[in-house]
Design an enzyme around this catalytic site. Structure first.
Site, PDB file in Angstrom:
ATOM      1  N   GLU A  31       7.211   5.487   0.141  1.00  0.00           N
ATOM      2  CA  GLU A  31       6.032   5.433   0.996  1.00  0.00           C
ATOM      3  C   GLU A  31       5.405   6.801   1.214  1.00  0.00           C
ATOM      4  O   GLU A  31       4.575   6.966   2.104  1.00  0.00           O
ATOM      5  CB  GLU A  31       6.387   4.806   2.349  1.00  0.00           C
TER       6      GLU A  31
ATOM      7  N   ASP B  98       3.041  10.167   4.956  1.00  0.00           N
ATOM      8  CA  ASP B  98       4.153   9.230   4.933  1.00  0.00           C
ATOM      9  C   ASP B  98       3.846   8.081   5.890  1.00  0.00           C
ATOM     10  O   ASP B  98       3.490   8.292   7.059  1.00  0.00           O
ATOM     11  CB  ASP B  98       5.442   9.943   5.369  1.00  0.00           C
TER      12      ASP B  98
END
Length: 555
Positions: free
Chosen positions: A472, A429
């Site tokens: 993301e 992430d």
């Protein structure tokens, strides 16, 4: 006028057929030759002339005022001369074959017409044979069927046909084939019995017609239907191309067909199929550039038009490659571009031969139609590939999407458990990604995601499954990688991301990534377990300050 017995004797001895009628068109005398030529039932003296015995034009003339006349008319396949002579007490109708006219027709016929005795010794053959035989027609006269230099299959077919005609008395139709280096010929032959006045077979008349084009069209239509079935059933493109080349090799005598497909760069061609070509030759031409003078295929692709090279050794298009091709039995090459419906080049369809050779119009037509079907096959495959990409790939980064990743990861997890092999999962992430979007805009955010996806793929192996899970968040399944190997790979990715700032719209953006790692062990029972433990490790990495790798179970 002689008495009827004397007249009948005279007329019977003459070569024609004769019919004597009185003023009311009743039969007074008929010669056997007349009945034979007209193929009529027996005619009795004293009966009115049956209306169906004579051809309508002759009967119409006969029923008019009695005066001399003559005409020619076909009757039962024979050209006959008809002559009417008025007599003191009636009419004399004579008929005979126009042998000169018949011979003129036969000699100018495009069909091969020959006559044999019952032992298949040639008695006559017309001049059409000259276009099919290296020996003059007269050479064949007096020779038996086996002595004329004909192909064995043709001799066998003639023997079989003759036995059928002689035993049944009926015509017999069959097909024969002749294979030549330049062309494969197919003939339809009809063998007919010729009888004497008593009905006994005296000779056999053979009429052979060139049906090569019709035969090729029949074969092509059957193969074309099979090819269309393959396209309708979404058969794999390599299978369709291989079958198409084999089909063309069977249809065109001596052919070695191949298909080259345009590569993504739009400048090179790769060998997609060519089962009849030497493997070493295919390896040499695989990846050739498109361009004028690059053999047949490179030139055909550059020109977007058919290129016929009948002799590779002498054609300037092959001049730079004569040494390359010399070890192989390749002397002619015809290449046809494969074009999409919008005119875009898709590849080339080539036909090679071991001897110099020019195409005939029929063969060119078949090649053109086949190339069109290959264009349909390639475009169909491209559309299917595009749909697959839309269904399985992330549009922004080009990585596989979450759904496809779960399908592939599920299979990989099952295989690893079954085979006892290592398997590791990374959940990744990007740190502070929302702040990047808020400060630099979503376009910059997209650039960051694309930049990170490229670094992630560069830091892992080609065999690893790399996915954008959403937003993301990314995932990578490292097949065959132990926890230690996966940890090293994850740290390598973290360092690469942190040390490689990126630029977007004039702004320099620094990015880091947090990683959670889980490897297959006794506590992981399902793929879902592995994902949950990796997520937990990822949150631990975030909690501990980001830009780091945390391993599941290492609290």
């Amino acid at each position: 006028m002689p008495d009827s017995g004397t007249l009948e004797t005279i007329l019977t001895a003459l070569p024609g057929g004769y019919l004597l009628l009185d003023a009311q068109l009743r039969i007074q005398l008929v010669s056997p030759r007349f009945e034979l030529l007209l193929q009529s039932p027996p005619l009795a003296v004293g009966q009115p002339l049956p209306a169906n015995v004579l051809p309508p034009p002759v009967l119409q003339q006969l029923q008019q005022a009695p005066q001399s006349w003559s005409l020619q008319h076909f009757h039962h396949g024979m050209l006959l001369d008809w002559l009417l002579t008025p007599l003191a007490h009636g009419l004399l109708l004579s008929v005979r074959e126009d042998r000169q006219a018949f011979r003129t027709l036969v000699e100018n016929s495009p069909d091969i017409i020959s006559r044999y005795d019952t032992n298949l010794v040639c008695l006559y053959v017309n001049s059409a044979l000259a276009s099919r035989s290296p020996l003059p027609p007269l050479y064949h006269i007096g020779l038996g069927i086996d002595d004329r230099g004909l192909p064995p299959n043709m001799c066998d077919a003639m023997h079989h046909a003759a036995r059928q005609v002689l035993s049944s008395g009926q015509p017999y139709t069959f097909e024969t084939e002749i294979s030549r280096p330049e062309r494969h010929l197919v003939f339809e032959a009809r063998l007919l019995p010729e009888t004497d006045d008593s009905g006994a077979i005296q000779s056999l008349l053979c009429i052979e017609r060139d049906i090569t084009e019709q035969h090729a069209n029949r074969l092509w239509q059957a193969d074309e239907n099979r090819l269309l079935e393959m396209l309708a059933n979404d058969r794999p493109l390599p299978e369709v191309m291989d079958w198409t080349c084999r089909m063309m090799d069977n249809q065109i005598s001596g052919a070695m067909s191949s298909i080259m497909q345009l590569q993504p760069d739009g400048r090179h061609l790769r060998v997609a199929a060519g089962p009849g070509l030497p493997e070493d030759y295919k390896a040499l031409i695989d990846g050739i550039a498109i361009g004028e003078g690059v053999g047949s295929c490179g030139t055909a692709a550059a020109r977007s038009q058919t290129v016929i090279v009948s002799d590779i050794n002498t054609d300037p298009l092959w001049a730079p490659y004569t040494e390359l091709v010399r070890p192989f039995p390749l002397r002619a090459c015809w290449s046809h571009p494969i074009m999409a419906h919008d005119g875009q080049l898709l590849g080339t369809f080539a036909t090679y031969f071991a001897e110099p050779r020019q195409p005939d119009p029929l063969t060119l037509d078949i090649i053109q139609r086949t190339s069109h079907l290959m264009a349909i096959a390639i475009q169909q495959e491209q559309r299917a590939s595009q749909l697959f990409q839309l269904a399985t790939q992330d549009a922004l980064t080009g990585l596989i999407n979450r759904r496809h990743f779960m399908e592939l990861a599920g299979k990989a997890f099952h295989d690893a458990r079954q085979q006892g092999k290592p398997l590791s999962l990374l959940m990744l992430d990007l740190d502070h990604f929302k702040a990047i979007n808020d400060r630099f805009g979503h376009e910059a955010g997209d650039d960051v995601l694309t930049h990170f996806a490229r670094l992630l793929c560069d830091g892992l192996r080609n065999s690893d499954l790399v996915c954008r899970m959403g937003g993301e968040e990314f995932a990578a399944l490292l097949i065959g990688a132990s926890e230690e190997e996966a940890h090293i790979a994850a740290q390598r990715v973290c360092k690469a991301v942190a040390s490689c700032s990126m630029s977007s719209n004039g702004n320099t953006i620094e990015v880091t990534v947090s990683v959670g790692l889980c490897s297959l062990d006794g506590t992981v029972m399902t793929l879902g377990d592995m994902i949950r433990q990796s997520d937990k490790a990822l949150y631990q990495a975030k909690h501990e300050g980001r830009n780091r790798v945390c391993v599941a179970g290492n609290d």
